[in-house]
Design an enzyme around this catalytic site. Sequence first.
Site, PDB file in Angstrom:
ATOM      1  N   LYS B  59      25.236 -36.865 -27.776  1.00 34.19           N
ATOM      2  CA  LYS B  59      24.849 -37.808 -26.713  1.00 34.19           C
ATOM      3  C   LYS B  59      24.406 -39.093 -27.374  1.00 34.19           C
ATOM      4  O   LYS B  59      23.459 -39.090 -28.152  1.00 34.19           O
ATOM      5  CB  LYS B  59      23.668 -37.227 -25.930  1.00 34.19           C
ATOM      6  CG  LYS B  59      24.065 -36.448 -24.717  1.00 34.19           C
ATOM      7  CD  LYS B  59      22.824 -35.930 -24.011  1.00 34.19           C
ATOM      8  CE  LYS B  59      22.551 -36.725 -22.766  1.00 34.19           C
ATOM      9  NZ  LYS B  59      21.647 -36.005 -21.848  1.00 34.19           N
ATOM     10  N   ASP B 164      17.904 -34.448 -11.753  1.00 31.08           N
ATOM     11  CA  ASP B 164      19.276 -34.751 -11.335  1.00 31.08           C
ATOM     12  C   ASP B 164      20.084 -33.453 -11.231  1.00 31.08           C
ATOM     13  O   ASP B 164      21.101 -33.290 -11.892  1.00 31.08           O
ATOM     14  CB  ASP B 164      19.918 -35.712 -12.347  1.00 31.08           C
ATOM     15  CG  ASP B 164      21.278 -36.233 -11.880  1.00 31.08           C
ATOM     16  OD1 ASP B 164      21.550 -36.192 -10.664  1.00 31.08           O
ATOM     17  OD2 ASP B 164      22.070 -36.659 -12.736  1.00 31.08           O
TER      18      ASP B 164
END
Lengths: 345, 269
Positions: B59, B164
């Site tokens: 990431k 989320d």
Amino acid sequence: MAPKESWIAIGCEGSANKLGIGVILHTPTRTTILSNLRHTFVSPPGTGFLPKDTAAHHRSHFVSLAGRALAEANVSPADVDCVCFTQGPGMGAPLTSVAVAARALSLLWGKPLVGVNHCVGHIEMGREITGADNPVVLYVSGGNSQVIAYAEQRYRIFGETLDIAVGNCLDRFARTLRISNDPAPGYNIEQLAKKGTRLVELPYAVKGMDCSFSGILASADALAAQMFAGKADFTPEDLCFSLQETVYAMLVEITERAMAHVGSSQVLVVGGVGSNERLQQMMGEMARERGGSVFATDERFCIDNGIMIAHAGLRAFRCGYTTPIEESTCTQRFRTDEVFVEWRD
Amino acid sequence: MAAAAVAEAASEPPQQHQFPLPAVLEYPASTPPYLITQGAEGRLYKSTYLQPDIPCALKYRPPKPWRHPILDQRLTKHRILSEAKVLAKCRRDGLRVPAMYAMDEAAGWMMLEWVHGAPVRVRVNERLGDRKEGIDKDEGLKELMRRIGLAVGKMHKIGIVHGDLTTSNMILSPSAESVTDGQLDGTPGSLEGEIVIIDLGLASYSTTDEDRAVDLYVLERAFTSTHPRAESIFDELLKGYKEAYKQSNLALKRLEDVRMRGRKRSMLG
């Protein structure tokens, strides 16, 4: 009878400290601004604008401003198709005083009333002026901070402030520093920020696509108090610079997230804070990196005005929408997504 | 299995990189990285860790040139460290999330275990196919919903909210025994496997019922908009949630309130 080929509307805006009156002309292919006048209530440094003083300001200037708007547009009341006014959101007393005046015009001239959502006014005017077709909209002003995208006949709110608006945060910090409110506190903060060099640490409050500004204001106020007590090595310019860098980075971040979410590369910035050049610059860099561009308008349309109310109202009117006088009350709370947007595909 | 991983890592088509790579992916010895997604936050690459047969996810949060460099550094560091902290907490308390291999918060990247499998969204949609009826009688699917609920309940129980939750942020990872013929990602339509919650970039420590309720509400909204035909079985998820998290009644009561008002409050002028 031949189909109607042109429409004229007068728009009356007074949801905050600006009284705006504008006259607009629509033809099937063109939109022409015939006049766009504004009179702003400016309160002394260190103070904000109170609802009752602001309402009194609007009441005392409405008639002369409306007269000048018609004269400048070279339009007589008989030419006007509808009288548009801001139904909300905004401050109660100023909204009411302008609504009363709009009702009076409507009855006097025998023309229908059209109530307009202030936020939708900003969005529609921004789209018209910039030619942005289907952008993600960042609406930032003294009363509102929202990230909006259009879908299925409504402007949907993807993200918004969880407490105060970004403009309110800037205005109140200007009060703390006792900066002038003329022409606008945010403008004066922007000028000071240009001379700031040092980034003072402030909280950064983004939650998903929402953000929060009250903690940042409290923190900036505390730093200012330290500075006034002579216990700090930073200047008012540094504080203005840091405040701008922090809150605008937050706004750009939530806008970028909304753009990624809906897959759009256009962004339109509207509302008074949208006239800030640093915000426009940051937004432009972000949009460019995403292969898109930023659309912004200048102070004539960013800052509250009557023409945007006339424009959005006339679009609704041409779809057959009017507001009967008994339903022409205004409201401080009127969400952008409550409006059925009939005029878009 | 190792051979399969090598074959798999090598099987990704070579990519022309549109964006500059982080330095860690430019070592001559590293496996050519493969860009998986480009989100608002950053980019996700697939590469390998230490050995060519250990796939990993990288990431990367690139610098945002419009932000003041000091602020940009502060935010990037803070977010990577906070995600790492949340991941460590989850693993300490036995919740299955990707393992953390390495990170460089100043350079803006973290390297995580590559979780084999497919997003729950994909598996649910394969299972639903074009069926319109009988979905609320699909015991396999209902059982999957309960397993999702168990994972979310466990996460809330240990004091983490995700921020989320969607069916894209959970991987259905097939168990080692069920993997045959190198089908590491499982077979289409199969609901076998373990739920692995991923993408905790917006996660935080919280033990308030309001935060938990909002987390569930976001999941409910995401689920019903992603899988509208399966809306009727969302309650199965809440059953699993209750099972994993004994004190869930307050959070679920709060969920009723959150549903009524929506995530957003009514607007102040």
